[in-house]
Design a protein around this motif. Structure first.
Motif, PDB file in Angstrom:
ATOM      1  N   ARG A   2       4.404  17.228  -9.308  1.00 29.29           N
ATOM      2  CA  ARG A   2       3.428  16.497  -8.484  1.00 29.29           C
ATOM      3  C   ARG A   2       2.052  16.557  -9.145  1.00 29.29           C
ATOM      4  NH1 ARG A   2       7.707  16.321  -6.658  1.00 29.29           N
ATOM      5  NH2 ARG A   2       8.497  16.594  -4.539  1.00 29.29           N
ATOM      6  N   ILE A   3       1.287  15.490  -8.988  1.00 29.06           N
ATOM      7  CA  ILE A   3      -0.123  15.506  -9.375  1.00 29.06           C
ATOM      8  C   ILE A   3      -0.897  16.096  -8.199  1.00 29.06           C
ATOM      9  CG2 ILE A   3      -2.131  14.116  -9.983  1.00 29.06           C
ATOM     10  CD1 ILE A   3      -0.252  12.132 -11.316  1.00 29.06           C
ATOM     11  N   LYS A   4      -1.539  17.242  -8.410  1.00 31.86           N
ATOM     12  CA  LYS A   4      -2.237  17.937  -7.329  1.00 31.86           C
ATOM     13  C   LYS A   4      -3.712  17.556  -7.247  1.00 31.86           C
ATOM     14  CE  LYS A   4      -0.533  20.592  -5.120  1.00 31.86           C
ATOM     15  NZ  LYS A   4       0.231  20.430  -3.868  1.00 31.86           N
ATOM     16  N   ASN A  23       1.575  12.942  -1.195  1.00 31.09           N
ATOM     17  CA  ASN A  23       2.826  12.385  -1.729  1.00 31.09           C
ATOM     18  C   ASN A  23       2.811  10.853  -1.735  1.00 31.09           C
ATOM     19  OD1 ASN A  23       3.832  14.887  -2.217  1.00 31.09           O
ATOM     20  ND2 ASN A  23       5.061  15.001  -0.360  1.00 31.09           N
ATOM     21  N   PHE A  24       2.109  10.259  -0.795  1.00 30.57           N
ATOM     22  CA  PHE A  24       1.976   8.796  -0.733  1.00 30.57           C
ATOM     23  C   PHE A  24       0.485   8.489  -0.699  1.00 30.57           C
ATOM     24  CE2 PHE A  24       2.897   4.658  -0.728  1.00 30.57           C
ATOM     25  CZ  PHE A  24       3.505   4.020   0.335  1.00 30.57           C
ATOM     26  N   GLU A  25      -0.102   8.201  -1.882  1.00 26.46           N
ATOM     27  CA  GLU A  25      -1.548   8.029  -2.010  1.00 26.46           C
ATOM     28  C   GLU A  25      -1.847   6.585  -2.376  1.00 26.46           C
ATOM     29  OE1 GLU A  25      -3.578  10.482  -1.393  1.00 26.46           O
ATOM     30  OE2 GLU A  25      -5.480   9.499  -1.852  1.00 26.46           O
ATOM     31  N   PHE A 663      11.899   6.826  -1.505  1.00 30.66           N
ATOM     32  CA  PHE A 663      11.716   7.579  -2.758  1.00 30.66           C
ATOM     33  C   PHE A 663      10.811   8.798  -2.534  1.00 30.66           C
ATOM     34  CE2 PHE A 663      11.583   8.167  -7.252  1.00 30.66           C
ATOM     35  CZ  PHE A 663      10.272   8.429  -7.606  1.00 30.66           C
ATOM     36  N   ILE A 664       9.758   8.610  -1.732  1.00 26.67           N
ATOM     37  CA  ILE A 664       8.831   9.709  -1.424  1.00 26.67           C
ATOM     38  C   ILE A 664       9.515  10.737  -0.538  1.00 26.67           C
ATOM     39  CG2 ILE A 664       6.680  10.288  -0.222  1.00 26.67           C
ATOM     40  CD1 ILE A 664       5.682   7.468  -1.125  1.00 26.67           C
ATOM     41  N   GLN A 669       6.455  11.620  -5.507  1.00 23.23           N
ATOM     42  CA  GLN A 669       5.066  11.278  -5.207  1.00 23.23           C
ATOM     43  C   GLN A 669       4.756   9.908  -5.801  1.00 23.23           C
ATOM     44  OE1 GLN A 669       2.007  13.350  -7.438  1.00 23.23           O
ATOM     45  NE2 GLN A 669       0.703  13.527  -5.630  1.00 23.23           N
ATOM     46  N   VAL A 670       4.043   9.070  -5.023  1.00 18.50           N
ATOM     47  CA  VAL A 670       3.659   7.733  -5.484  1.00 18.50           C
ATOM     48  C   VAL A 670       2.151   7.583  -5.307  1.00 18.50           C
ATOM     49  CG1 VAL A 670       3.861   5.257  -5.103  1.00 18.50           C
ATOM     50  CG2 VAL A 670       5.898   6.696  -4.994  1.00 18.50           C
TER      51      VAL A 670
END
Length: 691
Positions: A2-4, A23-25, A663-664, A669-670
């Protein structure tokens, strides 16, 4: 994975931006607001590349934090700390606006091989085909024919010819080489033997000189010591011992005399103290007081008179109410009162006697502090009288002992005799004199032995000539101690070795004058080295070819196994075919032919991906990314989408959003970037957080 956190500073229109993506940004903004700068900075830090040429140069102040398996990694980093897709397959993790292609047509083989490399973790994602070609090129093989190239064939033939020539020469000089080896070994051994023999001779000379020199030095020391010890006569020890014994006895008597005198003084002092106490006892008349005090006097109890009076008083009162004669009752009452007064007087008198008794006891305690009763006082007085008698008797005996001890001879006379012996010997104590005498006796014995030994070794009895003879024998000290016992064996062995060396030298000289000129060789050692090098080189060529062919077979097997894995991405559950059918409701199967996508309608018609509309093609490739990421990263991954729905109609946009949401939910994570209001609304309605 994940990108934190994303931090961008001073890049294009962005001055200072920090995003902690969920997770959904959803990153929403109008055109020219900085979305493209975010994509460029983010993809450059993650994959060292950008989907388009960088508008604002390299993002120097961009930091991305990624979490994988509960470990936080920070990019960029000096050392590689996390495995991210690179090369063509990096396109799996992001989609740029208006361009969803994963690879250009000429790089399709590189992309699919890159997928396999990622799955097999080969280096930095180098395709297996390229890796296979590089291995073949490195060893000089032709990748297509699997045979040596012309240049390598020429080199191998040349080295083989020279090896054969050297083999022929080495075969002829085999015997000579053995003889040279033997000669070298024998020469070395002969030199070593000569050196050992010389060391033995030098060592024997040195040891002989050292021994006689040490003996002579010791002889001189002993002679000097004997001169120093001449004053110490054996008879002085006996005289001193007798005086010391007499002195010791007298000192004990004097110490005893002092002790007896001290004891006498103490006895006199103690007797005087006892006499003083006796005087006080007589003056205070303690003995008569003790007799009186020892008579037992009990204090009468007042309880019975009180009870008697109470009963009579009660009877007297009841006589006023009952038929009891008042006069007898009153008489009895008066008698009880008189009886009570008598008891009180008696108690007072007895108490006065107790007070007086305690007063005298207090006085006695000043004399004897440790008593607590007249009984103890009487015992103390009796004990004191006995002690007085005993101490007077002991004092008489001590006085007689003092008179006896005072008649003995004084220590001064004895000390005078000892002082005379000290002056003669120069020694203060008898023990020191005994030690000197023992040393003198020991030195005389050693001196006698040394005299006999040195005269025997030098064959000279006159000790005045010894120093000159010893100087003439002087020798240098050897570096190490040799084995003297083996001297005879070493001499015999050295003689035999020298004979064999002479024989070998003649044979080798004759051979070299003929053979080395013929084969153009300077020396045998260089010929052996060259032959060994050529042999190893030719063996390495063969091993390199076998290894390259073996690696090719391994890569083929790996490629076949990875093809099956890629097939699972295309068909089955959570596959490209399933996802694409859910979006289009038209195409129910996707397959790969000639490393390109082919879709099949439910009617059976097939179309290449390039024949689809731009929107359908984008949707196909997005579905492939979702299926591939789910299989490649089963623990979860991130996906960056830059307006990926731009060519999709509204109904398909909703289906794509539902697919991304699933998918999330599966642990991914998207991060979606857009300036489109409709896309923003449907993503927000599906749970995306807007930044």
């Amino acid at each position: 994975m994940r990108i934190k956190k994303i931090t961008i500073q001073d890049y294009g229109p962005i001055k200072n931006l920090t995003i902690t993506p969920e997770n959904f940004e959803l990153i929403f903004g109008l055109n020219e607001s900085g979305k493209t700068a975010i994509v460029e900075a983010l993809t450059y830090v993650l994959f060292k590349r950008s989907p388009t040429p960088l508008r604002y140069g390299k993002p120097e102040n961009t930091i991305v934090q990624i979490e994988e398996d509960e470990i936080l990694y920070t990019l960029p980093a000096k050392k590689k700390n996390i495995e991210l897709p690179s090369g063509d397959i990096a396109n799996l993790l992001y989609v740029q606006a208006s361009e969803s292609s994963i690879y250009v047509a000429k790089d399709e083989a590189s992309f699919w091989d890159g997928i396999k490399a990622l799955l097999s973790r080969v280096g930095k994602g180098v395709p297996l085909t390229k890796l296979d070609d590089k291995i073949f090129e490195a060893v000089g093989l032709s990748p297509k024919k699997a045979e040596w190239k012309k240049e390598k064939q020429t080199l191998i033939a040349s080295e083989q010819r020279r090896k054969d020539e050297l083999a022929m020469y080495l075969k002829r000089i085999g015997e000579i080489e053995k003889k040279e080896t033997e000669l070298a070994h024998l020469s070395e051994k002969n030199d070593k033997l000569k050196k050992e023999l010389k060391q033995i001779v030098d060592y024997k000379n040195y040891k002989n000189y050292q021994e006689i020199s040490n003996l002579y030095n010791t002889y001189l020391e002993k002679k000097t010591h004997l001169q120093e010890y001449a004053r110490y006569k054996y008879k002085y020890v006996t005289q001193w011992q007798e005086l010391e014994a007499e002195k010791k006895s007298r000192l004990k008597d004097e110490i005893k005399l002092k002790e007896v005198k001290t004891e006498t003084k103490n006895l006199e002092k103690e007797i005087n103290e006892l006499k003083n106490k006796e005087k006080i006892i007589e003056l205070e008349d303690f003995k008569s007081r003790i007799a009186k005090a020892q008579a037992e006097v009990k204090v009468p109890s007042i309880i019975f008179p009180l009870l008697f009076m109470s009963a009579v008083t009660l009877i007297f009162i009841l006589s006023f109410f009952l038929p009891i004669p008042k006069i007898p009752a009153g008489g009895i009452l008066i008698f009880s009162c008189v009886l009570l007064i008598y008891f009180l007087y008696k108690r007072k008198k007895i108490r006065k006697m107790f007070i007086e008794k305690n007063k005298w006891l207090t006085k006695a305690q000043k004399l004897f502090p440790d008593i607590s009763s007249f009984t103890e006082l009487a015992h103390k007085i009796e004990t004191m009288e006995k002690m007085t008698i005993e101490k007077k008797t002991l004092l008489t005996e001590k006085t007689k002992h003092i008179d006896h001890l005072s008649k003995e001879e004084t220590v001064a006379n004895i000390e005078k005799g000892i002082s005379d012996l000290r002056n003669k010997t120069g020694i203060a104590e008898l023990s020191d004199l005994k030690e000197k005498i023992n040393k003198k006796r020991k030195i005389e014995t050693e001196f006698s032995k040394l005299d006999g030994k040195i005269s025997g070794m030098l064959s000279e009895r006159d000790d005045k000539k010894w120093e000159r003879i010893i100087k003439e024998m002087r020798a240098r000290r050897p570096e190490k101690e040799p084995d003297i016992i083996s001297e005879r064996d070493l001499k015999n062995e050295a003689q035999k070795i020298q004979e064999r060396i002479n024989e070998l030298t003649r044979e080798i000289k004759i051979f070299k004058e003929v053979e080395q000129t013929k084969f153009n060789i300077t020396d045998d050692r260089s010929a052996f080295i060259q032959y060994d090098r050529l042999q190893k080189t030719l063996e390495n060529y063969t091993m390199e070819k076998k290894a390259a062919l073996a690696v090719r077979e391994i890569f083929k097997k790996m490629s076949s196994e990875l093809d099956e894995f890629i097939h699972d991405i295309i068909t089955g559950n959570d596959s490209l075919s399933e996802y694409f059918e859910s979006i289009t409701d038209r195409y129910d199967e996707v397959e790969i032919k000639n490393k390109n996508f082919v879709v099949k309608e439910k009617s059976g018609r097939k179309f290449k991906a390039d024949d689809l509309s731009s929107g359908a093609k984008d949707q196909l490739l997005l579905c492939f990314r979702l299926a591939a990421l789910k299989h490649i990263f089963p623990k979860g991954s991130f996906l960056i989408l830059d307006d990926a729905f731009i060519f999709a109609d509204w109904s398909r946009r909703q289906k794509l959003v539902d697919l991304i949401k699933k998918f999330i939910e599966d642990g991914n994570q998207v991060i979606y970037l857009t300036s489109d209001n409709h896309t923003r609304d449907i993503l927000q309605a599906s749970g995306a957080r807007i930044t």
